[in-house]
Scaffold this active site. Structure first.
Site, PDB file in Angstrom:
ATOM      1  N   HIS A 184       0.838  -1.196   0.000  1.00 30.83           N
ATOM      2  CA  HIS A 184       0.000   0.000   0.000  1.00 30.83           C
ATOM      3  C   HIS A 184       0.883   1.261   0.000  1.00 30.83           C
ATOM      4  CE1 HIS A 184      -2.763  -3.045   1.611  1.00 30.83           C
ATOM      5  NE2 HIS A 184      -3.710  -2.327   1.057  1.00 30.83           N
ATOM      6  N   ASP A 254      -4.586  -5.894  -8.132  1.00 29.94           N
ATOM      7  CA  ASP A 254      -4.834  -5.312  -6.813  1.00 29.94           C
ATOM      8  C   ASP A 254      -5.076  -3.821  -7.048  1.00 29.94           C
ATOM      9  OD1 ASP A 254      -5.122  -5.023  -4.077  1.00 29.94           O
ATOM     10  OD2 ASP A 254      -3.209  -5.931  -3.557  1.00 29.94           O
TER      11      ASP A 254
END
Length: 337
Positions: A184, A254
């Site tokens: 992230h 993702d």
């Protein structure tokens, strides 16, 4: 009907703005994904899901990450809090049959929960096999540290979802267990040999290659493609995911807004499609970013369209299980665990 575009998008809040409605109608994402910011109470969730589908004019897939543990978007008091994958794995290590039953039961309960809101895809199971010292971004979300445990528990979890009429999304292909950074925030680089990956990381995905959907990981595997993360790597997707693992289903990236990926949001979307993913996932609901995504994503066509159609036609019919009975059995396992 105009063909859907090869993307799954989020939305900004608890209900759609007029701008979002017009945008989704014009741009026709193939599906949507919900996050915590989209959740306040039960009727609101159902209304939002219905609003999203109304924009595209068909029963589009609506996804959520409802794993249990810290990755559970709908929480108490709307839904009960579920344990993380590791807690299920701990049961499995004490009693294999009990652990497998717990994984199936929890997924069956997720299906009962999510069906009530019209959500029909759960981004589960986590098939990553962590190694010692890896980033906590997977951590206790994983069922265990060996591929056999992860495979067996992942399969049980998938079967529980399908028994309740939902479809699973395997993640994060071809394996996020060796990430020593949080994707992230930054790009993790995995420097082990391909042989090591074949023994430890790929087996759960190979065992479950016939599922209809999977999500990539934003990790660089230097032994396969030192220049690109798996999500944008033609080499990883063609050689490993499609050939070695043998996955023929719909491949989602993702989240394209994660900082492991470089470039503008638009460049990321273009690179994801060029790398061989079928669908660009963009989660944060920021309109300025979504405008960049749609400018770089094509309508679904060719193999991607065929794979998407298999998903659309592949939603199972829920079994006749009784929710109260299933919930009591599951809760008893963790009351005595």
């Amino acid at each position: 009907m105009t063909e859907s575009k090869a993307m799954i998008l989020g939305c900004s809040g608890l209900k759609l703005t007029d701008e979002e409605k017009a945008f989704y109608r014009a741009e026709r994402p193939w599906g949507f994904i919900l996050f915590g910011r989209n959740i306040s109470e039960a009727q609101q969730i159902s209304d939002l899901v219905a609003e999203l589908r109304d924009c595209v004019g068909w029963h589009a897939p609506v996804l959520i990450d409802q794993e249990g543990g810290r990755v559970q978007r709908i929480r108490p008091p709307i839904l009960q809090h579920y344990p993380p994958g590791q807690a299920l794995g701990d049961l499995y290590r004490r009693d294999r049959a009990l652990g497998l039953r717990a994984a199936w039961l929890m997924s069956r309960l997720h299906a009962f929960d999510l069906q009530k809101f019209g959500i029909n895809v759960d981004c589960l199971p986590v098939l990553d096999v962590p190694v010692e010292g890896s980033s906590n971004v997977i951590g206790n979300r994983a069922y265990g540290g060996d591929p056999v445990t992860v495979t067996e528990m992942g399969r049980a979890a998938s079967e529980g979802l399908k028994a309740g009429g939902l479809l699973p999304v395997m993640k994060h292909m071809p394996g996020h267990g060796r990430g020593f950074a949080d994707s992230h925030l930054e790009l993790p680089v995995v420097a082990v040999s391909r042989e090591e990956l074949q023994v430890h990381d790929f087996p759960p995905f190979i065992a479950m290659k016939d599922e209809l959907m999977a999500m990539t990981c934003h990790l660089v595997f230097t032994a396969i493609d030192p220049d690109n993360p798996a999500t944008t790597s033609r080499k990883v997707i063609d050689e490993v995911i499609r050939t070695e693992i043998g996955f023929k289903g719909l491949l989602l990236s993702d989240d394209s807004s994660m900082n492991a990926l470089s470039g503008t949001i638009g460049e990321r979307a273009a690179n994801i499609i060029a790398g061989g993913c079928d669908i660009v996932l963009h989660c944060n609901g920021h309109m300025d970013e979504m405008l960049q995504v749609v400018a770089n994503v094509p309508p679904l066509a060719g193999l991607a369209r065929e794979r998407a159609r298999l998903v659309e036609d592949g939603f199972p019919t829920a079994d006749a299980a009784d929710e109260t009975t299933i919930r009591a059995e599951f809760d008893a396992m963790f009351a005595t665990a």
